[in-house]
Design an enzyme around this catalytic site. Structure first.
Site, PDB file in Angstrom:
ATOM      1  N   HIS A  64       0.828  -1.207   0.000  1.00 48.13           N
ATOM      2  CA  HIS A  64       0.000   0.000   0.000  1.00 48.13           C
ATOM      3  C   HIS A  64       0.862   1.256   0.000  1.00 48.13           C
ATOM      4  CE1 HIS A  64      -3.311  -2.661   0.876  1.00 48.13           C
ATOM      5  NE2 HIS A  64      -2.731  -3.083   1.983  1.00 48.13           N
ATOM      6  N   HIS A  94       5.495   6.588   6.714  1.00 50.21           N
ATOM      7  CA  HIS A  94       5.223   6.145   5.346  1.00 50.21           C
ATOM      8  C   HIS A  94       4.765   7.350   4.537  1.00 50.21           C
ATOM      9  CE1 HIS A  94       1.334   5.974   7.463  1.00 50.21           C
ATOM     10  NE2 HIS A  94       0.872   6.457   6.324  1.00 50.21           N
ATOM     11  N   HIS A  96       2.312   8.923   1.081  1.00 46.61           N
ATOM     12  CA  HIS A  96       1.233   8.801   0.091  1.00 46.61           C
ATOM     13  C   HIS A  96       1.640   9.721  -1.063  1.00 46.61           C
ATOM     14  CE1 HIS A  96      -1.495   6.955   3.146  1.00 46.61           C
ATOM     15  NE2 HIS A  96      -0.771   7.704   3.963  1.00 46.61           N
ATOM     16  N   GLU A 106      -3.042  13.488   1.126  1.00 48.32           N
ATOM     17  CA  GLU A 106      -4.348  13.055   1.622  1.00 48.32           C
ATOM     18  C   GLU A 106      -5.117  14.269   2.131  1.00 48.32           C
ATOM     19  OE1 GLU A 106      -3.583   9.358   4.082  1.00 48.32           O
ATOM     20  OE2 GLU A 106      -4.491   8.632   2.210  1.00 48.32           O
ATOM     21  N   HIS A 119       3.600  10.615   6.669  1.00 43.77           N
ATOM     22  CA  HIS A 119       2.908  10.375   7.939  1.00 43.77           C
ATOM     23  C   HIS A 119       3.824   9.683   8.934  1.00 43.77           C
ATOM     24  CE1 HIS A 119      -1.245  10.496   5.796  1.00 43.77           C
ATOM     25  NE2 HIS A 119      -0.825  11.691   6.159  1.00 43.77           N
ATOM     26  N   THR A 199      -6.278   6.557   7.601  1.00 43.58           N
ATOM     27  CA  THR A 199      -6.787   6.875   6.259  1.00 43.58           C
ATOM     28  C   THR A 199      -6.839   5.643   5.357  1.00 43.58           C
ATOM     29  OG1 THR A 199      -4.588   7.396   5.382  1.00 43.58           O
ATOM     30  CG2 THR A 199      -5.823   9.203   6.429  1.00 43.58           C
ATOM     31  N   THR A 200      -6.544   4.481   5.934  1.00 48.77           N
ATOM     32  CA  THR A 200      -6.668   3.212   5.190  1.00 48.77           C
ATOM     33  C   THR A 200      -7.468   2.243   6.060  1.00 48.77           C
ATOM     34  OG1 THR A 200      -4.742   2.113   6.156  1.00 48.77           O
ATOM     35  CG2 THR A 200      -4.327   3.548   4.273  1.00 48.77           C
TER      36      THR A 200
HETATM   37  C1  SG4 Z   1      -0.310   3.161   5.124  1.00 52.87           C
HETATM   38  O1  SG4 Z   1      -0.966   2.154   4.361  1.00 52.87           O
HETATM   39  C2  SG4 Z   1       0.769   2.496   5.975  1.00 52.87           C
HETATM   40  O2  SG4 Z   1       1.567   1.700   5.140  1.00 52.87           O
HETATM   41  C3  SG4 Z   1       0.166   1.669   7.095  1.00 52.87           C
HETATM   42  O3  SG4 Z   1       1.216   1.190   7.919  1.00 52.87           O
HETATM   43  C4  SG4 Z   1      -0.763   2.535   7.925  1.00 52.87           C
HETATM   44  O4  SG4 Z   1      -1.394   1.738   8.926  1.00 52.87           O
HETATM   45  C5  SG4 Z   1      -1.833   3.129   7.037  1.00 52.87           C
HETATM   46  O5  SG4 Z   1      -1.236   3.858   5.979  1.00 52.87           O
HETATM   47  C6  SG4 Z   1      -2.740   4.076   7.805  1.00 52.87           C
HETATM   48  O6  SG4 Z   1      -1.976   5.075   8.427  1.00 52.87           O
HETATM   49  O7  SG4 Z   1      -1.295   7.322   8.925  1.00 52.87           O
HETATM   50  N1  SG4 Z   1      -2.328   6.938   6.682  1.00 52.87           N
HETATM   51  S1  SG4 Z   1      -2.335   6.578   8.236  1.00 52.87           S
HETATM   52  O8  SG4 Z   1      -3.663   6.800   8.764  1.00 52.87           O
HETATM   53  O9  SG4 Z   1      -0.341   2.757  10.644  1.00 52.87           O
HETATM   54  C7  SG4 Z   1      -1.131   1.941  10.232  1.00 52.87           C
HETATM   55  C8  SG4 Z   1       1.330  -0.130   8.150  1.00 52.87           C
HETATM   56  O10 SG4 Z   1       0.515  -0.925   7.764  1.00 52.87           O
HETATM   57  C9  SG4 Z   1      -1.935   1.099  11.156  1.00 52.87           C
HETATM   58  C10 SG4 Z   1       2.552  -0.518   8.886  1.00 52.87           C
HETATM   59 ZN    ZN Z   2      -0.695   7.622   5.901  1.00 50.12          ZN
END
Ligand code: SG4
Ligand code: ZN
Length: 262
Positions: A64, A94, A96, A106, A119, A199-200
């Site tokens: 992702h 990570h 986006h 986002e 983020h 956001t996911t």
């Molecule tokens: C991204 O998909 C990250 O890769 C996820 O990290 C993350 O999930 C997800 O976004 C949601 O995070 O800051 N955008 S966000 O709301 O941090 C989590 C992993 O899966 C649970 C490690």
């Molecule tokens: Zn994120």
């Protein structure tokens, strides 16, 4: 686990609610930030980042996004201050990004997108025993959001873009030790804050969002390296370029947006 989701036509943000009904909940993220709607709270303190002995471990493609993970068994790397009642531990960061530089963030500001958004995900280890437990609690997570805008080369982003070729495919992981994400932050940390969600999927409504107002500047060339990643695994026949991995803004539903200036 669970249901496949992604950013395509069939599995993208517009259908996430089918498997994750909270997608239509009351505190979803991201949002469009209208700077004129934000109330200025003079009692809100500055954000303090204590990343000095920061211990990154590895960088991974999770299908992702690209994620840099940290050792989080103690309070060596924490965010505190601002809207947070106690320190929150850094777990991972990570990005986006878009397929083109005209979109990719986002959060949007007055309807405008940035090319990318970083983020930094932190969890409340004072109140909860594990990240997983914190991720479902209303005050469990704090995510620091940083906008990326295109311009000159960023002095430190190459540290990440140089290793992206090693995590091209979903499921690939590479050692990535001793990286301090402080080098990716703008000099001023003025911010907006509001209560929202991941956001996911699973879209848990557990995040105190802290979105930094000033973007960092990165070059188009640096950003294009993120688009050499793919959503798919090495054995899969169909390769899909990792891009446009952002969720669009969600309804504010009466939430308060608070602003912190200098
Ligand atoms: C991204 O998909 C990250 O890769 C996820 O990290 C993350 O999930 C997800 O976004 C949601 O995070 O800051 N955008 S966000 O709301 O941090 C989590 C992993 O899966 C649970 C490690
Ligand atoms: Zn994120």
């Amino acid at each position: 686990t669970g249901n496949p989701w992604g950013y395509g036509k069939q599995d993208g943000p517009s259908v996430w609610h089918k498997n994750y009904p909270v997608a239509e909940g009351d505190r979803q993220s991201p949002i469009d930030i209208d700077p004129h709607q934000a109330s200025h709270d003079p009692s809100l303190g500055p954000i303090v980042l204590n990343y000095d002995k920061c211990t990154s471990i590895k960088i991974a493609n999770n299908g992702h996004s690209v994620v840099v993970e940290f050792e989080d068994s103690d309070d060596r790397s924490v965010i505190q201050g601002g809207p947070l009642g106690n320190p929150y531990r850094l777990k991972q960061f990570h990005f986006h990004w878009g397929g083109k530089d005209c979109h990719g963030s986002e959060h949007t500001v007055a309807g405008n997108s940035y090319a990318s958004e970083l983020h930094l995900v932190h969890w409340n280890a004072v109140k909860y025993k594990t990240f997983e437990e914190a991720a479902t609690a209303p005050d469990g997570l704090a995510v620091l959001g940083i906008f990326l805008e295109t311009g000159d080369d960023h002095r430190w982003l190459h540290t990440i873009t140089d290793v992206l070729y090693t995590v091209k495919f979903k499921g690939s992981v590479t050692d990535f030790k001793g990286f301090n994400p402080k080098c990716l932050l703008p000099s001023s940390l003025h911010y907006w804050t509001y209560l929202g969600s991941l956001t996911t999927p699973p879209l848990h409504e557990s995040v105190t969002w802290i979105v930094v107002k000033d973007p960092i500047i990165v070059s188009e060339k640096q950003l294009s390296k993120f688009r050499t990643l793919v959503f798919t695994g090495e054995e899969e026949d169909q390769r899909t370029r990792m891009e446009n991995n952002f969720r669009p803004p969600q309804p504010l539903k009466g939430r308060k947006l608070i602003s912190r200036r200098v």
